[in-house]
Structure formats: C-alpha cells, structure tokens
Design a protein around this motif. Structure first.
Motif, PDB file in Angstrom:
ATOM      1  N   ALA A  94      18.679 -50.467  -7.826  1.00 58.77           N
ATOM      2  CA  ALA A  94      18.427 -49.103  -8.494  1.00 58.77           C
ATOM      3  C   ALA A  94      18.781 -49.539  -9.812  1.00 58.77           C
ATOM      4  CB  ALA A  94      19.172 -47.872  -7.667  1.00 58.77           C
ATOM      5  N   LEU A  95      19.496 -50.292 -10.162  1.00 54.11           N
ATOM      6  CA  LEU A  95      20.029 -50.224 -12.294  1.00 54.11           C
ATOM      7  C   LEU A  95      18.863 -50.465 -12.531  1.00 54.11           C
ATOM      8  CD1 LEU A  95      21.851 -49.705 -13.872  1.00 54.11           C
ATOM      9  CD2 LEU A  95      23.652 -52.259 -13.235  1.00 54.11           C
ATOM     10  N   GLY A  96      18.384 -52.143 -12.408  1.00 51.19           N
ATOM     11  CA  GLY A  96      17.392 -52.544 -12.966  1.00 51.19           C
ATOM     12  C   GLY A  96      16.759 -51.769 -12.670  1.00 51.19           C
ATOM     13  N   ALA A  97      15.904 -51.261 -11.528  1.00 48.07           N
ATOM     14  CA  ALA A  97      14.340 -50.590 -11.658  1.00 48.07           C
ATOM     15  C   ALA A  97      14.688 -48.659 -12.873  1.00 48.07           C
ATOM     16  CB  ALA A  97      14.353 -49.362  -9.840  1.00 48.07           C
ATOM     17  N   THR A  98      16.584 -48.900 -12.745  1.00 43.78           N
ATOM     18  CA  THR A  98      16.620 -47.376 -13.896  1.00 43.78           C
ATOM     19  C   THR A  98      15.968 -47.784 -15.094  1.00 43.78           C
ATOM     20  OG1 THR A  98      18.162 -46.242 -12.105  1.00 43.78           O
ATOM     21  CG2 THR A  98      17.833 -45.619 -14.509  1.00 43.78           C
ATOM     22  N   THR A  99      16.639 -49.415 -15.151  1.00 47.03           N
ATOM     23  CA  THR A  99      16.184 -49.456 -16.583  1.00 47.03           C
ATOM     24  C   THR A  99      14.817 -50.017 -16.479  1.00 47.03           C
ATOM     25  OG1 THR A  99      18.136 -50.456 -16.433  1.00 47.03           O
ATOM     26  CG2 THR A  99      16.694 -51.805 -18.311  1.00 47.03           C
ATOM     27  N   ALA A 100      14.160 -50.562 -15.950  1.00 49.03           N
ATOM     28  CA  ALA A 100      12.442 -50.446 -16.238  1.00 49.03           C
ATOM     29  C   ALA A 100      12.081 -49.258 -16.640  1.00 49.03           C
ATOM     30  CB  ALA A 100      12.031 -50.977 -14.807  1.00 49.03           C
ATOM     31  N   VAL A 101      12.632 -47.869 -16.131  1.00 45.79           N
ATOM     32  CA  VAL A 101      11.777 -46.660 -16.007  1.00 45.79           C
ATOM     33  C   VAL A 101      12.427 -46.243 -17.478  1.00 45.79           C
ATOM     34  CG1 VAL A 101      11.749 -44.227 -15.058  1.00 45.79           C
ATOM     35  CG2 VAL A 101      11.703 -46.195 -13.756  1.00 45.79           C
ATOM     36  N   LEU A 102      12.938 -46.569 -17.591  1.00 44.91           N
ATOM     37  CA  LEU A 102      13.884 -45.555 -18.800  1.00 44.91           C
ATOM     38  C   LEU A 102      13.311 -47.032 -20.406  1.00 44.91           C
ATOM     39  CD1 LEU A 102      17.502 -45.856 -18.348  1.00 44.91           C
ATOM     40  CD2 LEU A 102      15.738 -43.335 -19.097  1.00 44.91           C
ATOM     41  N   ALA A 103      12.956 -48.060 -19.987  1.00 48.70           N
ATOM     42  CA  ALA A 103      11.890 -48.739 -21.038  1.00 48.70           C
ATOM     43  C   ALA A 103      10.466 -48.625 -20.729  1.00 48.70           C
ATOM     44  CB  ALA A 103      12.191 -49.889 -20.637  1.00 48.70           C
ATOM     45  N   LEU A 104      10.160 -48.220 -20.489  1.00 49.79           N
ATOM     46  CA  LEU A 104       8.664 -47.393 -20.283  1.00 49.79           C
ATOM     47  C   LEU A 104       9.132 -45.861 -20.781  1.00 49.79           C
ATOM     48  CD1 LEU A 104       7.073 -47.554 -16.519  1.00 49.79           C
ATOM     49  CD2 LEU A 104       6.279 -48.293 -19.234  1.00 49.79           C
ATOM     50  N   LEU A 105       9.696 -45.557 -20.837  1.00 48.54           N
ATOM     51  CA  LEU A 105      10.141 -44.009 -21.848  1.00 48.54           C
ATOM     52  C   LEU A 105       9.846 -44.538 -22.878  1.00 48.54           C
ATOM     53  CD1 LEU A 105      10.599 -41.008 -20.898  1.00 48.54           C
ATOM     54  CD2 LEU A 105      13.037 -41.153 -20.820  1.00 48.54           C
ATOM     55  N   LEU A 106      11.355 -45.333 -23.382  1.00 56.14           N
ATOM     56  CA  LEU A 106      10.898 -45.805 -24.327  1.00 56.14           C
ATOM     57  C   LEU A 106      10.091 -45.934 -25.284  1.00 56.14           C
ATOM     58  CD1 LEU A 106      13.532 -46.351 -27.218  1.00 56.14           C
ATOM     59  CD2 LEU A 106      13.886 -48.166 -26.642  1.00 56.14           C
ATOM     60  N   PHE A 107       9.096 -46.892 -24.624  1.00 60.38           N
ATOM     61  CA  PHE A 107       7.482 -47.505 -24.654  1.00 60.38           C
ATOM     62  C   PHE A 107       6.648 -46.024 -25.151  1.00 60.38           C
ATOM     63  CE2 PHE A 107       2.740 -48.086 -23.721  1.00 60.38           C
ATOM     64  CZ  PHE A 107       3.045 -49.350 -24.717  1.00 60.38           C
ATOM     65  N   VAL A 108       6.960 -45.196 -24.752  1.00 60.62           N
ATOM     66  CA  VAL A 108       6.098 -44.209 -24.812  1.00 60.62           C
ATOM     67  C   VAL A 108       6.664 -42.795 -25.890  1.00 60.62           C
ATOM     68  CG1 VAL A 108       5.093 -41.396 -23.640  1.00 60.62           C
ATOM     69  CG2 VAL A 108       5.519 -43.412 -21.976  1.00 60.62           C
ATOM     70  N   THR A 109       8.082 -43.059 -25.995  1.00 66.51           N
ATOM     71  CA  THR A 109       8.151 -42.463 -27.742  1.00 66.51           C
ATOM     72  C   THR A 109       7.253 -43.098 -28.993  1.00 66.51           C
ATOM     73  OG1 THR A 109      10.260 -41.996 -26.304  1.00 66.51           O
ATOM     74  CG2 THR A 109      10.155 -41.516 -28.502  1.00 66.51           C
ATOM     75  N   SER A 110       7.607 -44.335 -28.407  1.00 64.09           N
ATOM     76  CA  SER A 110       6.892 -45.485 -29.414  1.00 64.09           C
ATOM     77  C   SER A 110       5.369 -45.023 -29.994  1.00 64.09           C
ATOM     78  CB  SER A 110       7.151 -46.598 -29.314  1.00 64.09           C
ATOM     79  OG  SER A 110       5.781 -47.264 -30.004  1.00 64.09           O
ATOM     80  N   ILE A 111       4.374 -44.646 -28.694  1.00 62.22           N
ATOM     81  CA  ILE A 111       3.231 -44.917 -28.418  1.00 62.22           C
ATOM     82  C   ILE A 111       2.434 -42.868 -28.731  1.00 62.22           C
ATOM     83  CG2 ILE A 111       1.052 -44.318 -26.900  1.00 62.22           C
ATOM     84  CD1 ILE A 111       1.432 -46.988 -27.143  1.00 62.22           C
ATOM     85  N   THR A 112       3.317 -41.744 -29.103  1.00 62.80           N
ATOM     86  CA  THR A 112       3.975 -40.852 -29.360  1.00 62.80           C
ATOM     87  C   THR A 112       3.835 -40.597 -30.809  1.00 62.80           C
ATOM     88  OG1 THR A 112       4.571 -40.088 -27.535  1.00 62.80           O
ATOM     89  CG2 THR A 112       4.784 -38.503 -29.885  1.00 62.80           C
ATOM     90  N   VAL A 113       4.765 -41.303 -31.696  1.00 60.87           N
ATOM     91  CA  VAL A 113       4.820 -41.433 -32.771  1.00 60.87           C
ATOM     92  C   VAL A 113       3.965 -42.155 -33.291  1.00 60.87           C
ATOM     93  CG1 VAL A 113       6.549 -42.051 -34.584  1.00 60.87           C
ATOM     94  CG2 VAL A 113       7.600 -41.838 -32.533  1.00 60.87           C
ATOM     95  N   SER A 114       3.311 -43.460 -33.382  1.00 57.40           N
ATOM     96  CA  SER A 114       1.867 -44.128 -33.677  1.00 57.40           C
ATOM     97  C   SER A 114       1.287 -42.588 -33.563  1.00 57.40           C
ATOM     98  CB  SER A 114       1.793 -44.890 -32.451  1.00 57.40           C
ATOM     99  OG  SER A 114       0.881 -45.809 -33.717  1.00 57.40           O
ATOM    100  N   SER A 115       0.737 -42.355 -32.416  1.00 58.37           N
ATOM    101  CA  SER A 115       0.019 -41.511 -32.212  1.00 58.37           C
ATOM    102  C   SER A 115      -0.923 -40.502 -33.374  1.00 58.37           C
ATOM    103  CB  SER A 115      -0.498 -40.799 -30.921  1.00 58.37           C
ATOM    104  OG  SER A 115      -0.906 -41.202 -30.029  1.00 58.37           O
ATOM    105  N   VAL A 116       0.893 -39.813 -33.491  1.00 57.72           N
ATOM    106  CA  VAL A 116       0.480 -38.744 -34.286  1.00 57.72           C
ATOM    107  C   VAL A 116       0.065 -39.536 -36.075  1.00 57.72           C
ATOM    108  CG1 VAL A 116       2.352 -37.616 -36.384  1.00 57.72           C
ATOM    109  CG2 VAL A 116       2.305 -37.400 -33.448  1.00 57.72           C
ATOM    110  N   ASN A 117       0.971 -40.949 -36.350  1.00 57.81           N
ATOM    111  CA  ASN A 117       0.668 -40.981 -37.716  1.00 57.81           C
ATOM    112  C   ASN A 117      -0.599 -42.097 -37.995  1.00 57.81           C
ATOM    113  OD1 ASN A 117       1.481 -42.342 -40.231  1.00 57.81           O
ATOM    114  ND2 ASN A 117       2.931 -44.294 -39.172  1.00 57.81           N
ATOM    115  N   PHE A 118      -1.437 -42.031 -36.938  1.00 64.35           N
ATOM    116  CA  PHE A 118      -2.744 -42.993 -37.374  1.00 64.35           C
ATOM    117  C   PHE A 118      -3.876 -41.546 -37.579  1.00 64.35           C
ATOM    118  CE2 PHE A 118      -1.515 -47.385 -35.857  1.00 64.35           C
ATOM    119  CZ  PHE A 118      -3.227 -47.760 -35.884  1.00 64.35           C
ATOM    120  N   LEU A 119      -3.426 -40.358 -36.415  1.00 63.33           N
ATOM    121  CA  LEU A 119      -4.682 -39.430 -36.259  1.00 63.33           C
ATOM    122  C   LEU A 119      -3.801 -38.536 -37.997  1.00 63.33           C
ATOM    123  CD1 LEU A 119      -4.104 -37.652 -33.381  1.00 63.33           C
ATOM    124  CD2 LEU A 119      -6.432 -38.737 -34.003  1.00 63.33           C
TER     125      LEU A 119
END
Length: 879
Positions: A149-174
């Motif tokens: 479960a440890l590595g799987a949890t880290t992978a999920v958190l990595a996706l969470l950080l990636f989506v945060t990046s996307i949100t910041v970028s979306s606001v900026n571009f629009l």
C-alpha cells in the motif's frame, strides 16, 4: 529574489526562470524524459507478450508495468508535451510579453516535475500502484494490495500534485488569453493553435476538478481509512451489505470518466491546433472553412462532458440511459468529421510540400481517422459488450492518443528552428517519420486482429502469438525511430545550420515575426492589429497616452515595480512579406536579436516557485507514511539506497513537517517579493474589459473550486441513493444533531457581512474600520473551526449502541462522507483565515487605504466558502 536572468548556459537560470519560453522548454524536455520512462516500460511489456504466460514478470510486476506505463504516458508525457508548446508559443501568438502570472507558470512546471519524481519514488517503496491506469474501485484501495500500500499511496499523491499543477496552469492560461491579447486581436482571429489551447484549458479547468475530487477521496481512503471505494463481495459475486460503500465501483467510474473522456480531447486539441498550423504552412493556404473548423472545436469541447457513460456500458445502468449516451457518443464524431474534411480539402486546394513537420501532421490525421472509425464500434452498446476489456480497446485508444502525439512530434520539428535558431537534418527527420509510422502501425494494427486478447494480462491464446510477436517487433522499431529523433535534434542544436527568422514559407503567425530564438520580451515594440495587420507601437508613446497604468500590484502575489509595456501577437491573415516588412520597420531595418534587452528587465527570475513545489513534494511524501491513520517509518532499504548504508528508520512525520514548513515559508516569501507582471495598457480584453486581471484569475479558480465541491456533493448524493436514502439514517448516531451546523451557518454568514464592511472601510480609507472588520471575520472563522472541532470530538468519542467505539472516519460510509466533505470545507476555511490574517497584518502597516481590491478578491473566495456551507448544512444536518 527576482532579478536578472543568468545566461541559458547556466543551471541557475533554469532553476529560477519565470519566462514563458524557458518554462516551455522545461516542459518539453521533461515530457520527453517521461516518454522514455514510459516507453521502456512498454518495451518490457512487449517482451513479456512475445509468448503467452509469465516470462519476465510475475502477475504483480506486470500489473505495475502496465499501470505505470499508462499513468506516465497519459498524465506525465502527452498533456505536458502539448503544453510545452503552449507555454512557448501562445504568448507569442496572442501578442503578450508573458503569461499573466509568470511565477504561477513556473510553479505549475515545478509541481509537474516533482509530481513525476514522486511517482518515481513509489517504485522504491516495495511496489508502485498496480490497479490499472483507470484505477477502478476496489482495485485502488489498500485492501487490494495490503502489503504494497505504501508505494500505491505515493502514486496517488503524485497524481494529486500533478492535478494541482494543472489547476494552476489553467487559471494562468485563461486569464492570459482574455487579458493579454494584442490591440484589436479578436478571439476568433487568434491562430488555430492558440484557439485550440484556449478550448483545451477550459476543458481542463472542469475535467481535472472532477479528477481532483476523486483523488482527494481516494487519498482519504488510503490515509484516513474512509470507505468511499471499499466494499466486499460474496462468493457468488454479489456485494456484501454493510461492508463499505455499495456504490463504490460506480462512483469511481462516474468521477473518473467525467474527467477521462474530456481528457481524450484535452490531449488531442493541442495536436489538432498544431496540425492546422502545419497544414496551413506547408500547403500555402488558410484552413478551408476556418470559422466552421472553430465552431466544430467548440462543439466537441462542449459535447466532451456528456459522453462519459459509454465507458460504463457493461455496468448495471439501465438501457434507456445507455442509449442516450450511445447517441451523444456517435454525435460527437460529427464535428470531428467536419474538421477532418477541412484538413483534407486544405491539402487539395493547396500545394503540399512534404517536409518532416507535414509528414507527421499527415500521419497524425491518418492515425486519428483509423482511431475514430474503430471507436464507433465502442460507442454502440451491443458491440461494446464484445469489445470492452479486449485489445480492440487498446489499439483504438493508442490510435487516438498516440495519433495526437504524432502531430506534436510534427510540432517539435516545425518549431525547433524557432526555439533553437538551428535547422534540423531533414533527411534524418524523414527517416524518423518512416520508422515511426511503420513501427506504430506494426505495433498496434495487429491488435485489432488479435482483439480477443484480454487487457492487462500476459496470457492469451496460442493462435494469437504471431500477431503479438509482430506487435513486439513494431514496438522496438518505433522505439528505434526515437533514437534517430534524439540524435538529430541533439546534433542539430550544436552543429546545425542557422535557421533564420523564417525557415518556412507561408507562415502567418506572429512568432515568425521575431528572431530565432525570440528575445526575452518577444517583440521590439507593442504589437497591434489596429491597422488590420501586425504592426508595432513605441512603448514610450503608448505609456504617455495611457498614463497611470504602471505601478500595479504584481498579479501573482508581490509588490510590482513599474509595469513593462512589451507584448506580442499573431495574425491569421498576414503574409510573410508583411511580417518581414513590419519587423524591419519596428527595428529600424535590423531584426530583433535573441539576446536583445536581456539585461534590461529584472523580473523574470524567482526561486520561490521551485521552493514551494519542493516543499509540496516533501509534504506529500511524508503523507504517504500514514496508512489508515497509522504513521509508518521510511523503508530501511530506501534509506540504504539513498544514503549508502544501513540507517535507522526515519519517521514520515519529519518529512511532513519539513515539507509543510518549506511550503508555507516559500509562499510567504513569494508574497513579499517585488515582482512586476506584464500588463499592457492597449491589450485587447474582450469580453472582460472591465475585469481586473487578479479578479479574472480568482473567478477562474473559483469556477474550478465549484466543480470540486459539486463532485463531492454529487458523490454524497450518489452514495446515499446507492445505499438507500432512508437506510442512511441507521448509519448515523442520534448524537449527530443539527445545532452545531446551525451555529456554524450563522457564524459564516455574519463573517461574509464583515468582509463587505472591510471593503467599504478600505474604500473610505478608514484603517480602523478595515482592522475591525477583518478581526471580526477572523474571529468568526476561528469560532466556526472550534465549533466544528468540538462536534467532531464528541462524535469520535461516542459510547452508545451500535457506535460504542465512536463514529469515526472508517465507521461506515455515512461517517466517511460527512467527515471528508465537511473537512474539505473546513480546509477551505483554514486557507481563508490564513489569507485574512495576512490582510490584517498588511492593514496594520497601512496597506489597502483607498485600494479595496485585495480585500475584494479575498471576499470572492470567502463568499464561495460560505455559499458552499449553505448546501452542506441541509444535506448533512437536516435531510
């Protein structure tokens, strides 16, 4: 920490740059790294599939490879690759000096990079996520892989950080595309690539918010032990009542595919924009039916949110609903048909030059047509029953997604001369295309023939061996073609011929009006289309005519110096001769050079985005050590790997504390940094002429936040219906009464009124009034949290009837939905209070007198938080 940018040969430049062109290059290089990462995993999978049965991998290892390959390619390669081009060329094409929030742009990149690194760390934590890239429930929760479960949890958190990046970028571009366009450059006249990015970002803003909700819920299941996606089944396959969320599987599917199907177009639209640019350049004519082409893209962007259920035809959804979504799925192909025929007719009407960029764009069109035709089969309910879960889906999916990537490789060759100033080797470019196109089709077309092979397993019928071996050969040929590409681009960068400002004939967009590579601030003057074609105005003349526009507050957080009035633009109708002539006039007959003015501008550098992202990386890596509320130590073998010896286990708590401290300190540092963001007095800003840049950015962010809360509320309603609307009450203790919620409602409503009073006081320049109103707001917010904390503590420590052990996160699905949804809201309250405290401190120092704008921006956020509570109160306390 803002200041002069070091030269490009310095590592320091790349660590602190906020310039959009540098960020674009970083995105491109990093995305290509993840392409190699995911590609190596794909080759290992193909070796495994050379013959049926286990050879290289066991079952878990193969599932890890399949899952990691899918996640890396979909999230960390293909979308960021397209946005590398967007970062570099959208400001150039629309006439902007940079994006609206340069430091947020840098932050989005560093969050992206560290999210990928965090995903890589998961491989060293025993096992990375192995539940498939679609992460279906219950394969996505720790009970599916209790020892991994440890590595799987880290992978999920990595996706969470990636989506945060996307949100910041979306606001900026629009914000940038509606506030930074050159004078008289209408939205419908911007180049098709930039227009495709605009539509892509709108889709990203809403689709990724739904994915963020899903990932937050999944993270809670991993870390806090909530039961959103947990359930057990009997030996006969039916769901065992009372063992978790009986709607878990369907809930995840709805959340994921509401994001997942727009993601197909999020990936393909940048590629479509590149195809349009390349087709125009290498046929020598404008896209046939341009306005209909644009309308078709808009229709696809809208329809992309009403087709997600065709991924769920094998579920228990009733036939009537399936039929509706079958119709919407087939209907979305019609606008694509129009765009395909527009591209084909453009070739017919023009004079084609078969250069490497055009070959890749044409290849992408062919691959996408095949992907579209094979996708129609999956859109029909009856046929989907046969094809779902087979290699037909694998082949179709790759023809669509990699078809988009094919166009992006064409874009890499197309814009390589502009980015580097050097021309690639055309022969090697065509060799790359030949190997790529043959290898790709040899890899994936046999999968249509061997379609009965089940997905994500390495066992298949012996009669299909020849097709899988052909696919493996094709995979290695495809990989070899990339060796040609990397060699070509690397050698050309150091030894290639000078490309000149316009290496291609018939270019029509503004990036070709400047030197290769472009200067730091892009253009020699202020781009304008007031005369009907691209021209440049003297910044000094414009500043004199628009006195009072300088000295604005930095758009992404600090105090700004005098705003620079440089911008850049693009025309969809200008000719090369016009562009060359206007460039010569604007520079006195001398083309703008790549290094012109590099030393004249101070605000292209900041380390704070890097530090914030690094802090987030450490924080989430620390969070991964919490499994169901228990804190783990770092695996000793990971410590040994990092430090070269046997080291005692260190608590993940240390990582969390260090990471959170780094993030908060860096955020404070960025807000205190003097940094001038570009804002030109003569920019075209329709339809937001009367909306300040920060307000538009806040509106955009709040739109995403509304979808986030909407997904949480929708998840609650869906889950309650799945478990029985009236039966829900049996899972809630009698001690859960409405009084605490009612008190909190009054507290938040009163606090919103206090924020309005603070704005009025700031407008009247009453320091005492602003201080008092902000103090009341802060106090009421603290009261809300204290009341919420007391309520939770009481429920946690119940000793009555069926809840003798307390009503905790993991007690049942009712407690999980209550704590997580109201907890998300409380987290928003905490963020608001931090901002309120900052405003209070600045007001004590004399800020905001006569300038209520910062308080207004805070008020927009705070009012939304209060409005959300007005929905949560009746749902969780009354109904």
């Amino acid at each position: 920490m803002s200041g002069h940018l070091p030269p490009k040969s310095s590592v320091k430049r790349w660590l602190q740059t906020t310039n959009h062109k540098d960020i674009g290059v970083l995105y491109l290089v990093t995305a290509l790294f993840f392409l190699v990462f995911g590609g190596v995993l794909a080759l290992l999978m193909r070796l495994q599939l050379w013959t049926p049965g286990p050879t290289l991998f066991g079952g878990l290892a193969y599932n890890q490879a399949v899952t990691a390959h899918g996640l890396l390619m979909v999230f960390w390669f293909i979308s960021p690759f397209g946005f590398g081009f967007a970062n570099y060329f959208v400001p150039l094409q629309i006439g902007a000096k940079d994006l609206s929030f340069p430091r947020l742009n840098a932050l989005s990149y560093w969050l992206y990079l560290f999210s990928g690194l965090l995903f890589g760390v998961s491989f060293f934590q025993g096992s990375t996520f192995a539940g498939g890239w679609t992460m279906y429930a219950p394969l996505n929760v720790p009970t599916f892989f209790p020892n991994e479960a440890l590595g799987a949890t880290t992978a999920v958190l990595a996706l969470l950080l990636f989506v945060t990046s996307i949100t910041v970028s979306s606001v900026n571009f629009l914000t940038s595309m509606y506030r930074e366009r050159a004078e008289d450059l209408r939205m419908r006249d911007i180049p098709l690539f930039s227009l495709s990015i605009n539509l892509t970002v709108w889709m990203m803003l809403f689709a990724f918010a739904a994915l963020l909700a899903a990932l937050v819920i999944l993270t809670s299941d991993h870390l806090l032990g909530t039961t959103y996606f947990n359930f057990q089944v009997t030996d006969s396959g039916s769901i065992l009542s009372g063992t978790g969320n009986e709607g878990a599987s369907m809930l995840w599917s709805h959340l994921f595919w509401f994001f997942g199907h727009p993601e197909v177009y999020i990936v393909f639209f940048p590629a479509l924009g590149i195809m349009a640019e390349v087709f125009q350049t290498f046929t020598g004519r404008r896209i046939v039916g341009r306005k209909w082409f644009i309308l078709a893209m808009v229709l696809v962007a809208l329809q992309s949110f009403v087709v997600w259920m065709h991924h769920m035809f094998l579920t228990g959804i009733n036939l009537e609903t399936k039929t509706v979504f079958m119709a919407t799925t087939i209907g979305i192909s019609l606008p694509f048909d129009l765009m395909v025929f527009a591209l084909i007719y453009t070739m017919i009407k023009g004079k084609v030059r078969f250069k490497t960029p055009f070959l890749f764009a044409l290849g992408a069109l062919i691959l996408f047509i095949i992907g579209g035709i094979t996708g129609v089969f999956l859109g029909a309910v009856v046929l989907d029953y046969q094809f779902r879960g087979t290699y037909w889906v694998v082949a179709h999916f790759h023809y669509v997604m990699v078809g988009g990537a094919t166009a992006m490789f064409g874009g890499l060759y197309y814009w390589y001369p502009k980015i580097t100033g050097k021309m690639y080797n055309e022969t090697l470019g065509k060799l790359h295309f030949a190997g790529y196109f043959v290898g790709f089709n040899l890899l994936y077309f046999p999968m249509f023939i061997a379609w009965e092979t089940p997905r994500r397993v390495f066992d298949y019928s012996a009669g299909m061996t020849i097709w899988h071996q052909m696919a493996t050969v094709g995979g290695f040929l495809l990989a070899a073609s990339f060796l040609v590409m990397f060699y070509n681009l690397f050698k050309s960068y150091f030894h290639g011929e000078e490309a000149g400002d316009q290496p291609w004939k018939y270019v029509s967009s503004a990036e070709w009006a400047v030197s290769s590579p472009p200067p730091l601030d892009n253009f020699p003057g202020l781009p304008s289309y007031a005369s009907g074609k691209l021209s440049f105005k003297d910044p000094k003349d414009v500043e004199g005519a628009h006195a009072g526009h300088g000295g604005a507050t930095a758009a992404d957080g600090g105090a700004a110096a005098e705003a620079s009035a440089t911008a850049e633009a693009e025309t969809s109708t200008g000719t090369p001769s016009k562009i060359r002539a206007v460039t010569a006039r604007a520079t006195g007959g001398v083309p703008a050079t790549a290094h012109e003015h590099e030393s004249d501008h101070a605000d292209h550098a900041s380390y704070w985005p890097l530090m914030i992202a690094f802090g987030g990386f450490l924080t989430l890596l620390g969070f991964a050590g919490y499994q169901g509320g228990e804190l783990l130590g770092l695996p000793s073998h990971l410590i040994a790997l990092l430090q070269g010896g046997s080291v005692p286990k260190l608590p993940y708590l240390l990582l969390t504390v260090v990471g959170a401290t780094t993030t908060m300190g860096s955020l404070v540092g960025m807000t205190r940094e003097s940094f001038a963001a570009p804002e030109d007095a003569i920019s075209e800003r329709w339809p937001f002429e009367n909306v300040e840049k920060m307000k538009l950015g806040m509106w955009t962010f709040l739109a995403s936040d509304i979808v986030l809360f909407g997904a949480f509320i929708g998840s609650y309603l869906f889950t309650r219906v799945a478990n029985g609307w009236q039966d829900w009450h049996h899972m809630i203790p009698e001690a859960h009464v409405s009084l605490p919620g009612l008190i909190n409602t009054y507290l938040l409503l009163t606090s919103s009124f206090a924020v309005v009073l603070a704005m009025v006081a700031a407008r009247r320049e009453s320091k005492r009034g602003v201080v008092a109103a902000l103090f009341v707001t802060f106090t009421l917010g603290i009261g809300f949290l204290v009341n919420k904390g007391l309520e939770w503590a009481h429920l946690f420590n119940l000793h009555e009837g069926a809840f003798a052990g307390g009503w905790e996160f993991s007690t049942n699905i009712a407690s999980s939905t209550f704590y997580l949804t109201t907890g998300l809201h409380a987290a928003h309250v905490i963020i608001g209070l931090i901002v309120c405290a900052w405003l209070f401190a600045r007001t004590m120092g004399g800020a905001y007198m006569g300038d209520e704008k910062p308080i207004e921006y805070f008020g927009l956020y705070w009012h939304l938080v209060d409005i959300v509570w007005l929905f949560l109160f009746p749902l969780f306390y009354i109904l």
